[in-house]
Motif scaffolding. Structure first.
Motif, PDB file in Angstrom:
ATOM      1  N   TRP A 121     -10.203   5.978   2.436  1.00  0.00           N
ATOM      2  CA  TRP A 121     -10.227   6.303   1.010  1.00  0.00           C
ATOM      3  C   TRP A 121     -10.143   5.024   0.190  1.00  0.00           C
ATOM      4  O   TRP A 121      -9.233   4.209   0.371  1.00  0.00           O
ATOM      5  CB  TRP A 121      -9.050   7.219   0.672  1.00  0.00           C
ATOM      6  CG  TRP A 121      -9.073   7.722  -0.730  1.00  0.00           C
ATOM      7  CD1 TRP A 121     -10.169   8.096  -1.457  1.00  0.00           C
ATOM      8  CD2 TRP A 121      -7.941   7.909  -1.595  1.00  0.00           C
ATOM      9  NE1 TRP A 121      -9.806   8.495  -2.716  1.00  0.00           N
ATOM     10  CE2 TRP A 121      -8.449   8.411  -2.829  1.00  0.00           C
ATOM     11  CE3 TRP A 121      -6.570   7.729  -1.437  1.00  0.00           C
ATOM     12  CZ2 TRP A 121      -7.619   8.699  -3.905  1.00  0.00           C
ATOM     13  CZ3 TRP A 121      -5.736   8.029  -2.505  1.00  0.00           C
ATOM     14  CH2 TRP A 121      -6.257   8.511  -3.712  1.00  0.00           C
ATOM     15  N   LEU A 134      -4.559  10.672   2.340  1.00  0.00           N
ATOM     16  CA  LEU A 134      -3.276   9.999   2.491  1.00  0.00           C
ATOM     17  C   LEU A 134      -2.688  10.304   3.860  1.00  0.00           C
ATOM     18  O   LEU A 134      -2.994  11.330   4.472  1.00  0.00           O
ATOM     19  CB  LEU A 134      -2.297  10.450   1.405  1.00  0.00           C
ATOM     20  CG  LEU A 134      -2.698  10.243  -0.052  1.00  0.00           C
ATOM     21  CD1 LEU A 134      -1.625  10.803  -0.976  1.00  0.00           C
ATOM     22  CD2 LEU A 134      -2.942   8.777  -0.348  1.00  0.00           C
ATOM     23  N   LEU A 174      -9.829  12.164  -1.566  1.00  0.00           N
ATOM     24  CA  LEU A 174      -8.439  11.741  -1.348  1.00  0.00           C
ATOM     25  C   LEU A 174      -8.046  11.889   0.110  1.00  0.00           C
ATOM     26  O   LEU A 174      -8.330  12.900   0.752  1.00  0.00           O
ATOM     27  CB  LEU A 174      -7.493  12.565  -2.215  1.00  0.00           C
ATOM     28  CG  LEU A 174      -5.994  12.298  -2.048  1.00  0.00           C
ATOM     29  CD1 LEU A 174      -5.298  12.310  -3.404  1.00  0.00           C
ATOM     30  CD2 LEU A 174      -5.338  13.325  -1.133  1.00  0.00           C
ATOM     31  N   GLN A 219      -9.580   4.960  -3.002  1.00  0.00           N
ATOM     32  CA  GLN A 219      -8.612   5.217  -4.078  1.00  0.00           C
ATOM     33  C   GLN A 219      -9.231   5.152  -5.475  1.00  0.00           C
ATOM     34  O   GLN A 219      -8.511   4.992  -6.460  1.00  0.00           O
ATOM     35  CB  GLN A 219      -7.440   4.239  -3.994  1.00  0.00           C
ATOM     36  CG  GLN A 219      -6.712   4.259  -2.653  1.00  0.00           C
ATOM     37  CD  GLN A 219      -5.538   3.301  -2.632  1.00  0.00           C
ATOM     38  OE1 GLN A 219      -4.597   3.436  -3.401  1.00  0.00           O
ATOM     39  NE2 GLN A 219      -5.606   2.313  -1.750  1.00  0.00           N
ATOM     40  N   LYS A 220     -10.543   5.305  -5.572  1.00  0.00           N
ATOM     41  CA  LYS A 220     -11.200   5.243  -6.873  1.00  0.00           C
ATOM     42  C   LYS A 220     -11.509   6.613  -7.440  1.00  0.00           C
ATOM     43  O   LYS A 220     -11.882   6.726  -8.603  1.00  0.00           O
ATOM     44  CB  LYS A 220     -12.476   4.403  -6.772  1.00  0.00           C
ATOM     45  CG  LYS A 220     -12.194   2.940  -6.476  1.00  0.00           C
ATOM     46  CD  LYS A 220     -13.465   2.125  -6.462  1.00  0.00           C
ATOM     47  CE  LYS A 220     -13.151   0.648  -6.203  1.00  0.00           C
ATOM     48  NZ  LYS A 220     -14.384  -0.170  -6.190  1.00  0.00           N
ATOM     49  N   ARG A 222       0.808  -1.214   0.000  1.00  0.00           N
ATOM     50  CA  ARG A 222       0.000   0.000   0.000  1.00  0.00           C
ATOM     51  C   ARG A 222       0.849   1.276   0.000  1.00  0.00           C
ATOM     52  O   ARG A 222       0.324   2.372  -0.161  1.00  0.00           O
ATOM     53  CB  ARG A 222      -0.937   0.013   1.212  1.00  0.00           C
ATOM     54  CG  ARG A 222      -1.883  -1.177   1.267  1.00  0.00           C
ATOM     55  CD  ARG A 222      -2.836  -1.097   2.445  1.00  0.00           C
ATOM     56  NE  ARG A 222      -3.759   0.021   2.271  1.00  0.00           N
ATOM     57  CZ  ARG A 222      -3.757   1.125   3.008  1.00  0.00           C
ATOM     58  NH1 ARG A 222      -2.858   1.265   3.977  1.00  0.00           N
ATOM     59  NH2 ARG A 222      -4.625   2.082   2.800  1.00  0.00           N
ATOM     60  N   PRO A 267      -2.224   5.425   1.510  1.00  0.00           N
ATOM     61  CA  PRO A 267      -3.622   5.844   1.636  1.00  0.00           C
ATOM     62  C   PRO A 267      -4.192   5.494   3.000  1.00  0.00           C
ATOM     63  O   PRO A 267      -3.884   4.433   3.563  1.00  0.00           O
ATOM     64  CB  PRO A 267      -4.342   5.049   0.534  1.00  0.00           C
ATOM     65  CG  PRO A 267      -3.334   4.233  -0.150  1.00  0.00           C
ATOM     66  CD  PRO A 267      -2.039   4.343   0.556  1.00  0.00           C
ATOM     67  N   TYR A 290      -1.872  12.328  -8.685  1.00  0.00           N
ATOM     68  CA  TYR A 290      -3.308  12.599  -8.736  1.00  0.00           C
ATOM     69  C   TYR A 290      -3.654  13.946  -9.378  1.00  0.00           C
ATOM     70  O   TYR A 290      -4.828  14.311  -9.439  1.00  0.00           O
ATOM     71  CB  TYR A 290      -3.898  12.542  -7.320  1.00  0.00           C
ATOM     72  CG  TYR A 290      -3.571  11.256  -6.608  1.00  0.00           C
ATOM     73  CD1 TYR A 290      -4.144  10.049  -7.014  1.00  0.00           C
ATOM     74  CD2 TYR A 290      -2.672  11.236  -5.534  1.00  0.00           C
ATOM     75  CE1 TYR A 290      -3.835   8.858  -6.369  1.00  0.00           C
ATOM     76  CE2 TYR A 290      -2.369  10.054  -4.879  1.00  0.00           C
ATOM     77  CZ  TYR A 290      -2.947   8.865  -5.300  1.00  0.00           C
ATOM     78  OH  TYR A 290      -2.643   7.699  -4.671  1.00  0.00           O
TER      79      TYR A 290
END
Length: 352
Positions: free
Chosen positions: A223, A233, A231, A225-226, A203, A219, A271
């Motif tokens: 989240w 982190l 977002l 992550q899609k 990860r 992450p 991102y």
């Protein structure tokens, strides 16, 4: 803060399961990975079942539906706004907490959502009409987190409770908070497992391995992550002697500046989010006592991002530049839940 909601049909398609001591502590921090809603026990979904770990963060996975035999005891908390519910029950005679959270609608799935769904008319009045939309199963996910075996502490953590704002002077920290932290011996072994890549190595998005200013970026479990709209982190520093904001001094400025700069660079690269769209902050009190920094998208109202708990990293850096002992000496404010042991210590000291 939390409301209630009924009559919503959710298909459960994505599941995350947390077992064992190190992963259980990770669940506490991140509920955080709540952070921060009522429920049938028969959840027909193929999941990965994790056996208890081996003490070094390794876990064994096997296929199976661990929730097919889940027996609901009580709804601990729910939020109509956040589309999340916390349920207490049992899995194979073990106490468990199940967290169901509706995943966000993704922009890249809108065409398929509109073309592949069925609509049932509920009301029409002039130009207005409302429908019940049945989306294709793969677009109608629920993120599912399982904490098992859950302790009484876990059950209380996710239960709806009143909160109180605590005023902590520098003297209060030394006489009340620090002794409480030391006496409780809160485990951060799961953090060390991550730092040593004994757990969650897959990860990790980025690492600066420098022992003084380095960190891992990965992450948060909140989240999926899609999509970048929510977002979230975490930057976990390699230094192991910084418990919280209170321990920060001017000597830590290179570390904080490195986390801020490289964290922003990685997010822009991965991102396409510029720094102007990020909220970068620390919690006080933190949910676990190893220094970590939160990176969230500015428009996402992440749990714990309110002014009573979040401290912008840029403000922290400037405060330490102006006063090397700023966080050692100043009065800090933070919320505590009614059942928090630290709140009890402040009450005993006549501070509340």
């Amino acid at each position: 803060m939390f409301g209630s909601e009924s009559g919503i049909e959710w298909d459960i398609l994505s599941t995350q399961t947390i077992f064992g001591s190190s992963s259980r502590n990770m669940a506490e921090s991140a509920a955080k990975r709540r952070t921060d809603s009522g429920g049938s026990g028969d959840l027909n979904v193929e999941v990965k079942k994790l056996k208890p770990d081996h003490g070094d963060g390794r876990q064994e996975a096997e296929s199976g539906n661990i929730l097919s035999a889940f027996k609901t005891s009580a709804v601990l908390n729910d939020s109509a706004r956040e589309k999340i519910i916390f349920i207490h029950g049992k899995v194979a005679d073990q106490d468990a907490v199940v967290i169901l959270e509706k995943t966000p609608i993704r922009q890249d799935s809108l065409d398929e959502l509109f073309s592949g769904s069925t609509l049932k008319l509920e009301m029409r009045n002039d130009i207005y009409s409302t429908y019940r939309l049945q989306a294709p199963p793969h677009l109608n996910e629920i993120k599912t987190t399982v904490v098992c075996p859950a302790t009484e502490k876990h059950v209380k953590k996710y239960q709806r409770q009143e909160s109180f704002l605590v005023e902590e002077t520098a003297e209060d920290y030394q006489s009340i908070t620090l002794p409480y932290i030391q006496k409780q011996s809160f485990s951060v072994q799961w953090v060390y497992n991550v730092l040593e890549k004994k757990a969650e190595a897959e990860r990790i998005l980025y690492e600066d391995p420098d022992p003084q200013v380095g960190f891992l970026l990965l992450p948060d479990f909140k989240w999926d992550q899609k999509q970048v709209d929510d977002l979230y982190l975490l930057a976990i520093v390699h230094q192991r002697n910084i418990k919280s904001l209170r321990d920060l001094r001017s000597e830590h400025l290179p570390l904080l500046q490195n986390v801020l700069q490289k964290g922003k660079e990685q997010i822009l690269q991965r991102y396409k989010l510029p720094a102007s769209q990020l909220r970068v902050y620390l919690h006080y009190q933190p949910s676990y006592y190893h220094l970590h920094v939160h990176f969230t998208k500015l428009g996402y109202e992440a749990p714990g991002c309110g002014v009573e708990r979040a401290h912008l990293l840029t403000d922290v850096i400037q405060n330490l530049q102006s006063d090397p002992r700023y966080y050692e000496t100043r009065t800090l404010y933070f919320p505590l839940r009614a059942d928090d042991g630290l709140l009890g210590k402040f009450k005993e000291a006549g501070k509340l």
